[in-house]
Design an enzyme around this catalytic site. Structure first.
Site, PDB file in Angstrom:
ATOM      1  N   LYS A 172     -16.354 -22.595 -15.784  1.00  0.00           N
ATOM      2  CA  LYS A 172     -15.865 -23.440 -16.875  1.00  0.00           C
ATOM      3  C   LYS A 172     -16.356 -22.864 -18.194  1.00  0.00           C
ATOM      4  O   LYS A 172     -17.344 -23.305 -18.767  1.00  0.00           O
ATOM      5  CB  LYS A 172     -16.332 -24.886 -16.663  1.00  0.00           C
ATOM      6  N   LEU A 200     -10.583 -24.062 -10.839  1.00  0.00           N
ATOM      7  CA  LEU A 200     -11.825 -24.756 -11.184  1.00  0.00           C
ATOM      8  C   LEU A 200     -12.138 -25.734 -10.058  1.00  0.00           C
ATOM      9  O   LEU A 200     -11.242 -26.428  -9.556  1.00  0.00           O
ATOM     10  CB  LEU A 200     -11.666 -25.518 -12.501  1.00  0.00           C
ATOM     11  N   GLU A 231      -3.375 -24.480  -9.677  1.00  0.00           N
ATOM     12  CA  GLU A 231      -3.781 -25.767 -10.264  1.00  0.00           C
ATOM     13  C   GLU A 231      -2.946 -25.987 -11.532  1.00  0.00           C
ATOM     14  O   GLU A 231      -1.906 -25.321 -11.698  1.00  0.00           O
ATOM     15  CB  GLU A 231      -5.274 -25.763 -10.578  1.00  0.00           C
ATOM     16  N   TYR A 281     -18.759 -24.970 -20.930  1.00  0.00           N
ATOM     17  CA  TYR A 281     -18.614 -26.365 -21.367  1.00  0.00           C
ATOM     18  C   TYR A 281     -18.445 -27.306 -20.177  1.00  0.00           C
ATOM     19  O   TYR A 281     -18.180 -26.849 -19.055  1.00  0.00           O
ATOM     20  CB  TYR A 281     -17.420 -26.510 -22.328  1.00  0.00           C
TER      21      TYR A 281
END
Ligand SMILES: Cc1ncc(COP(=O)(O)O)c(CN[C@@H]2CONC2=O)c1O
Length: 275
Positions: free
Chosen positions: A143, A199, A175, A30
């Site tokens: 992702k 990411l 993160e 996505y």
């Protein structure tokens, strides 16, 4: 108006298949795009990341990157979206539940717009966070739809009365549940290197570009939860949060407990990239 499979279609006319591998395996990928003044922000960077994720999970995109970009642009126009987000997901397709890749299935694309004003209050006021063990798999650079660890982590934040979690692997900060994280110490900007443990955020890349343009020293080096606690400034970056200051982690103030001057400078520069 949504986009589903190969047509623009009202949401009420969409009937997802129970055989969709995105439904029972999370077997899909996505992207979330920001839309400012009716334009897809950082479109090429998002498309490149979508393409890379697809290649890495061996998922064939249903259209060329160019065509997907055209579809998303048309979706924004059809929905008359000025400020908001476009969500797009592509699953490996519909087939009876079995782990191996199904032969001859078509990937299924879904995309829709959401009108979302900029979160100016949290951007200005900042948020609080707690630290939380990063128990995700070792391809966090992809992702994918496999977001249950992120969902559980974000819920843990809300359960603790804060807005985000700072994820760490045995004390090394990676993160947040849906954003990247940066700290400033003695004028130097630190953030986790863009490897398999985080990411590779689009916003992260923009902020690093802005920081370097301001001749701010930048170190893409991992830091610890202790270093986070001792930082002068800290903020998260992401498509939906832009640059949001972190005021407090685990009940302890970061720096003076208010958004710092370099964070504010980067926020001002960031707005200039789309205003
Ligand atoms: C785990 C994680 N890290 C970092 C980011 C920031 O990346 P971008 O700067 O490219 O947005 C996201 C964005 N997550 C998207 C952004 O909005 N909602 C999401 O799920 C994310 O889910």
């Amino acid at each position: 108006m949504y986009f589903y499979k190969n047509e623009f279609i009202p949401k009420t006319d969409i009937h997802l298949s129970p055989d969709d591998r995105g439904y029972y395996f999370g077997d899909g990928i996505y992207e979330v795009f920001r839309v400012y003044q009716g334009q897809l922000y950082e479109q090429d960077a998002h498309m490149q990341r979508l393409q890379r994720t697809a290649e890495e999970v061996r998922l064939t995109l249903p259209f060329t990157s160019r065509k997907i970009g055209q579809i998303l642009t048309e979706l924004v126009e059809k929905n008359k979206l000025v400020e908001g987000t476009v969500y797009v997901q592509i699953t490996r397709g519909e087939a009876p539940r079995a782990h191996p890749f199904p032969p001859q299935t078509e990937p299924v694309m879904l995309a829709y717009c959401t009108e979302v004003p900029r979160p100016v209050a949290t951007i200005h006021n900042g948020i609080k966070a707690i630290t939380f063990a990063d128990i995700r798999w070792l391809r966090c650079d992809l992702k994918t739809l496999n977001l249950l660890p992120n969902v559980m982590a974000k819920q843990a934040a809300l359960d603790h009365g804060v807005q985000e979690v700072v994820l760490h692997r045995e004390g090394t900060v990676t993160e947040c549940s849906a954003s990247n994280l940066m700290i400033i110490k003695d004028g130097v900007l630190y953030t986790h290197p863009a490897n398999h443990l985080i990411l590779h955020g689009i916003t992260r890349a923009v902020v690093l570009r802005l920081a370097r343009a301001l001749e701010m020293p930048v170190k893409e080096e991992a830091f610890t939860t202790e270093q986070l606690a001792g930082a002068d400034e800290a903020f998260i970056t992401g498509t939906t949060v832009e640059i949001t200051p972190i005021l407090e982690v685990d009940g302890h103030s970061i720096g003076t407990g208010i958004p710092g001057p370099l964070t504010r400078r980067l926020q001002d520069e960031f707005v200039r990239t789309f205003a």
